[in-house]
Design a protein around this motif. Structure first.
Motif, PDB file in Angstrom:
ATOM      1  N   ALA A 121       0.820  -1.217   0.000  1.00  0.00           N
ATOM      2  CA  ALA A 121       0.000   0.000   0.000  1.00  0.00           C
ATOM      3  C   ALA A 121       0.842   1.249   0.000  1.00  0.00           C
ATOM      4  CB  ALA A 121      -0.936  -0.022   1.211  1.00  0.00           C
ATOM      5  N   ASN A 122       2.009   1.218   0.697  1.00  0.00           N
ATOM      6  CA  ASN A 122       2.783   2.441   0.793  1.00  0.00           C
ATOM      7  C   ASN A 122       3.560   2.738  -0.469  1.00  0.00           C
ATOM      8  OD1 ASN A 122       4.512   0.308   1.005  1.00  0.00           O
ATOM      9  ND2 ASN A 122       5.476   0.969   2.936  1.00  0.00           N
ATOM     10  N   LYS A 123       3.621   1.739  -1.396  1.00  0.00           N
ATOM     11  CA  LYS A 123       4.350   1.952  -2.649  1.00  0.00           C
ATOM     12  C   LYS A 123       3.407   2.098  -3.830  1.00  0.00           C
ATOM     13  CE  LYS A 123       8.450  -0.523  -1.056  1.00  0.00           C
ATOM     14  NZ  LYS A 123       9.392  -1.643  -1.301  1.00  0.00           N
ATOM     15  N   LEU A 124       2.099   2.165  -3.553  1.00  0.00           N
ATOM     16  CA  LEU A 124       1.124   2.297  -4.655  1.00  0.00           C
ATOM     17  C   LEU A 124       1.245   3.639  -5.344  1.00  0.00           C
ATOM     18  CD1 LEU A 124      -1.173   0.711  -5.988  1.00  0.00           C
ATOM     19  CD2 LEU A 124      -2.761   1.789  -4.381  1.00  0.00           C
ATOM     20  N   THR A 125       1.797   4.622  -4.654  1.00  0.00           N
ATOM     21  CA  THR A 125       1.930   5.954  -5.252  1.00  0.00           C
ATOM     22  C   THR A 125       2.962   6.002  -6.360  1.00  0.00           C
ATOM     23  OG1 THR A 125       3.482   6.507  -3.490  1.00  0.00           O
ATOM     24  CG2 THR A 125       1.157   7.108  -3.159  1.00  0.00           C
ATOM     25  N   ARG A 126       3.734   4.896  -6.537  1.00  0.00           N
ATOM     26  CA  ARG A 126       4.665   4.866  -7.655  1.00  0.00           C
ATOM     27  C   ARG A 126       3.923   4.775  -8.989  1.00  0.00           C
ATOM     28  NH1 ARG A 126       9.159   0.403  -5.577  1.00  0.00           N
ATOM     29  NH2 ARG A 126       9.916   1.569  -3.716  1.00  0.00           N
ATOM     30  N   TYR A 127       2.751   4.233  -8.934  1.00  0.00           N
ATOM     31  CA  TYR A 127       1.985   4.005 -10.171  1.00  0.00           C
ATOM     32  C   TYR A 127       0.814   4.991 -10.337  1.00  0.00           C
ATOM     33  CZ  TYR A 127       4.536  -0.367  -9.632  1.00  0.00           C
ATOM     34  OH  TYR A 127       5.528  -1.290  -9.442  1.00  0.00           O
ATOM     35  N   ILE A 128       0.318   5.466  -9.183  1.00  0.00           N
ATOM     36  CA  ILE A 128      -0.857   6.353  -9.206  1.00  0.00           C
ATOM     37  C   ILE A 128      -0.552   7.544  -8.337  1.00  0.00           C
ATOM     38  CG2 ILE A 128      -3.329   6.567  -8.699  1.00  0.00           C
ATOM     39  CD1 ILE A 128      -3.520   3.523  -8.951  1.00  0.00           C
ATOM     40  N   GLU A 129      -0.973   8.707  -8.800  1.00  0.00           N
ATOM     41  CA  GLU A 129      -0.726   9.926  -8.036  1.00  0.00           C
ATOM     42  C   GLU A 129      -1.500   9.873  -6.721  1.00  0.00           C
ATOM     43  OE1 GLU A 129       1.372  12.270  -8.711  1.00  0.00           O
ATOM     44  OE2 GLU A 129       1.923  11.420 -10.663  1.00  0.00           O
ATOM     45  N   PRO A 130      -0.913  10.410  -5.645  1.00  0.00           N
ATOM     46  CA  PRO A 130      -1.595  10.370  -4.349  1.00  0.00           C
ATOM     47  C   PRO A 130      -2.942  11.092  -4.344  1.00  0.00           C
ATOM     48  CG  PRO A 130       0.729  10.847  -4.084  1.00  0.00           C
ATOM     49  CD  PRO A 130       0.487  10.906  -5.551  1.00  0.00           C
ATOM     50  N   CYS A 131      -3.011  12.135  -5.138  1.00  0.00           N
ATOM     51  CA  CYS A 131      -4.303  12.873  -5.166  1.00  0.00           C
ATOM     52  C   CYS A 131      -5.416  12.079  -5.807  1.00  0.00           C
ATOM     53  CB  CYS A 131      -4.112  14.213  -5.865  1.00  0.00           C
ATOM     54  SG  CYS A 131      -3.661  14.054  -7.612  1.00  0.00           S
ATOM     55  N   GLN A 132      -5.063  10.966  -6.488  1.00  0.00           N
ATOM     56  CA  GLN A 132      -6.073  10.132  -7.132  1.00  0.00           C
ATOM     57  C   GLN A 132      -6.393   8.896  -6.304  1.00  0.00           C
ATOM     58  OE1 GLN A 132      -7.641  11.174  -9.855  1.00  0.00           O
ATOM     59  NE2 GLN A 132      -6.361  13.019  -9.795  1.00  0.00           N
TER      60      GLN A 132
END
Length: 699
Positions: A121-132
């Motif tokens: 979960a903490n590395k999901l922002t590598r693929y998707i922007e945090p604002c999304q």
């Protein structure tokens, strides 16, 4: 069946602007069938343009087992292989075998058609922007799944209802348009929409307002933030389009309803108009046609009036319908179309003509009944007056005096005058009634029907003729009674005057006895008294004759009136008795006056012959003269002491004793004077030869 799995579309986008789907898995068994249905539903929401950009699917397997995650990933290949571009499986930190899982997805990559990566979960922002990403994946995207579901349910309900309502409104409007083109084809007025257009429109407006508030005010107001996917997921343009179409069709439908209502009103008005017209021209007119009698008495006319009031009551109900219809027609005329004006005016004119004609007949009938009631009332009053007058005329007349007769006669005259006035009033009311009946006509089913009033007219004329005959008979009897009562007045007057004559004669007798007492101081005065006494007797004679004539008249009147002679028992005997008393008294008065006259004459002759003025030689006094003075004087003195004796044996003196003493004293004085003259004559030389009878003592 396993626990349902919630699939979210929070509105976030990947770096290719594709939508992000989130599939959270739990520890329990997941129903693949429900998951497949949910995915099919969600994938049907976005537009084709949005679908072309692909989807990024986040499978949250942190609370699930590897075999379930694997099954879900394989299912995606069957459900949305072309639309999925990337599947991110969020793994737990230390539970899965990294080698096994990586090897398995790597082996299936070509067969699946999309890339599958395992990521924490903490590395999901590598693929998707945090604002999304939502906060559960370490992002900042605000998303309320319950709110989204509620809005979606409202949208789908509105879409379903509005689409169904639009179809129904189109059918109704097209049917109405076809019926207008084909006049002979009746419109289907029973076809109504299954839903209330106002309610559906209100739901759509509320939904659209909510969507617009989410877009422009959501972030600032602290509510659910708006994202660019909201327009596509909630289909705001579709709501607006449905509302526009619905308003258009609803406006047409309202016009259709207005036309239907207008046609319904016209048909309803026409039906009610014909009901009113048919009843008034049918049963209503028949009721009046059978009620044309006027009765033969007050009670009969009152019964007819009561029956007429019942008929009027029935008509009033229909007249109330007429008033209501007239108001409805007037309202439609003020707001109606040109094509309806002629028809409405025709209804109004037909209704007004029939109602006014029927109302006129009711009023005419009421006037006739009122006049008949007044006519019979006057006839009854006149009949009672004639009965009362006849009763007075048939009763015996026994008045106490002339005043009572005059009062009775006055009462008769007033009664007769009242009867004459009542008869005049009866003729006037009868003529008015016949005039009203002659102007009556009946209206039956649009045609004038003449009314046969011959029996009514004959009855009215018969009543007036009968009253005239009764009045004439009473007049004749009044004339007879008037003559009789006038004769009775005359009878009472004669009796009264006769009694007055008796009283007068009694007063004359009383005056004769009490005031006619002087005998005169000399012969001349005595002669004057005799003349006055004759006149006095003449007055008494006239009074007696007048009384006799009056009593004779009473005899004649009593014979004419066939009653007993009223004067024979009282007045006539009194008159005769007073007259006899007066006759005796006047004879006595004449006798005394004549004796007084003889006495005064003889005494005056003695005085003259014995007077020294006769010359130197006295005249020889005749013996008879002195004897006459002595004889008459004594007889007169004796007469004054004798009372008047009436035929009934009663006695009455002239004047009072003092009056008689005064008269006697005067006679004695005159006798003394004559005696003194004789004595003086005896003193002269024996020239006189005196009779011893003439010379009486001077004492």
């Amino acid at each position: 069946m396993g626990t349902p799995t919630t699939v979210d579309t929070p509105g976030g986008k990947d770096r290719r602007s594709g939508l992000i789907l989130t599939i959270p898995l739990c520890t329990e068994q997941t129903s693949m069938e429900e998951l497949s249905s949910t995915l099919d539903y969600l994938l049907g929401i976005p537009s084709d343009k949005c679908k072309a950009r692909g989807f990024t699917v986040i499978v949250d397997g942190r609370k699930s087992q590897w075999n379930i995650v694997k099954t879900v990933v394989l299912m995606l290949q069957n459900v949305i292989p072309a639309e999925v571009s990337l599947v991110c499986v969020v793994k737990p930190d230390e539970f899965w075998d990294k080698k096994v899982t990586h090897f398995c997805f790597w082996k299936e990559k070509d067969r699946l058609g999309f890339e599958v990566i395992l990521v924490s979960a903490n590395k999901l922002t590598r693929y998707i922007e945090p604002c999304q990403l939502t906060d559960e994946f370490g992002g900042s995207l605000v998303y309320d799944h319950i709110d989204w579901v509620n809005k979606r349910l409202v949208f789908e309900k509105f879409t379903k209802e509005s689409t169904s309502l639009l179809d129904e409104l189109v059918v109704i409007n097209d049917s109405e348009k076809s019926s207008q083109l084909d006049k002979e084809r009746p419109p289907d007025c029973n076809f109504l929409p299954s839903l209330d257009p106002e309610t559906v429109l209100q739901t759509g407006h509320e939904l659209l307002s909510e969507l617009q508030q989410r877009r422009f005010n959501g972030a600032e107001g602290g509510g659910v933030a708006w994202s660019p996917m909201d327009d596509e997921l909630l289909a705001q343009p579709q709501v607006m389009k449905l509302l526009d179409s619905l308003r258009e069709q609803y406006t047409k439908y309202q016009e259709v309803c207005r036309q239907r209502s207008k046609r319904s009103q016209l048909e309803d008005i026409q039906t009610k108009v014909m009901q009113v017209v048919n009843w008034l021209e049918g049963p209503g007119t028949e009721q009046l046609r059978t009620q044309w009698g006027i009765g033969d008495s007050i009670r009969a006319s009152q019964a007819l009036q009561q029956k007429h009031e019942e008929i009027e009551s029935q008509h009033s109900e229909w007249f109330a319908v007429y008033v209501e219809l007239n108001q409805q027609i007037a309202a439609l005329l003020s707001a109606g179309d040109e094509e309806d004006l002629v028809e409405l005016k025709g209804f109004q004119q037909q209704l007004s003509d029939v109602c006014y004609r029927q109302a006129s007949q009711l009023e005419s009938r009421q006037n006739v009944l009122q006049s008949a009631h007044e006519f019979h009332g006057t006839a009854q009053d006149l009949s009672q007056q004639l009965d009362g007058l006849l009763g007075m005329l048939c009763a015996d007349v026994a008045p106490a005096d002339g005043a009572a007769i005059q009062q009775t006669l006055k009462h008769l005259e007033e009664k007769l005058k009242s009867v004459e006035g009542a008869l005049v009033g009866l003729r006037e009311k009868g003529q008015v009634l016949m005039d009203q009946m002659s102007n009556q006509t009946s209206w039956s089913y649009g045609k004038d029907v003449p009314i046969d009033n011959k029996d009514n007219v004959d009855h009215i004329q018969g009543v007036m003729e009968d009253m005239q005959l009764r009045k004439q008979r009473c007049e004749d009897m009044v004339d007879v009674r008037r003559l009789k009562m006038l004769q009775m007045v005359q009878l009472f007057k004669c009796e009264e005057d006769a009694s007055q004559a008796v009283e007068w004669l009694g007063e004359l007798l009383d005056a004769l006895l009490k005031t006619h007492i002087r005998l005169g101081d000399d012969s001349q005065e005595t002669k004057v008294l005799l003349e006055k006494h004759k006149k006095f007797v003449d007055v008494a004679q006239s009074t007696y004759d007048y009384g006799r004539q009056l009593l004779q008249a009473t005899v004649v009147l009593c014979q004419s009136l066939r009653c007993s002679t009223r004067s024979s028992g009282d007045t006539l005997p009194r008159l005769n008795r007073v007259w006899k008393q007066f006759t005796v008294t006047t004879e006595e008065r004449v006798h005394r006056l004549e004796m007084a006259c003889s006495f005064h004459t003889a005494a005056e002759k003695v005085l003259v012959q014995a007077s020294p003025d006769q010359g130197d030689l006295p005249v020889e006094v005749e013996q008879e003269t002195y004897e006459e003075v002595e004889t008459v004087g004594k007889a007169l003195l004796d007469r004054l002491t004798v009372p008047v004796i009436f035929p009934d044996g009663s006695e009455q003196y002239f004047g009072s004793p003092g009056d008689m003493a005064s008269s006697a004293e005067h006679i004695r004085d005159k006798m003394k004077n004559a005696n003194g003259a004789l004595i003086t004559a005896c003193l002269v030389p024996d020239q006189f030869v005196l009779s011893s009878q003439i010379l009486w003592p001077l004492a």
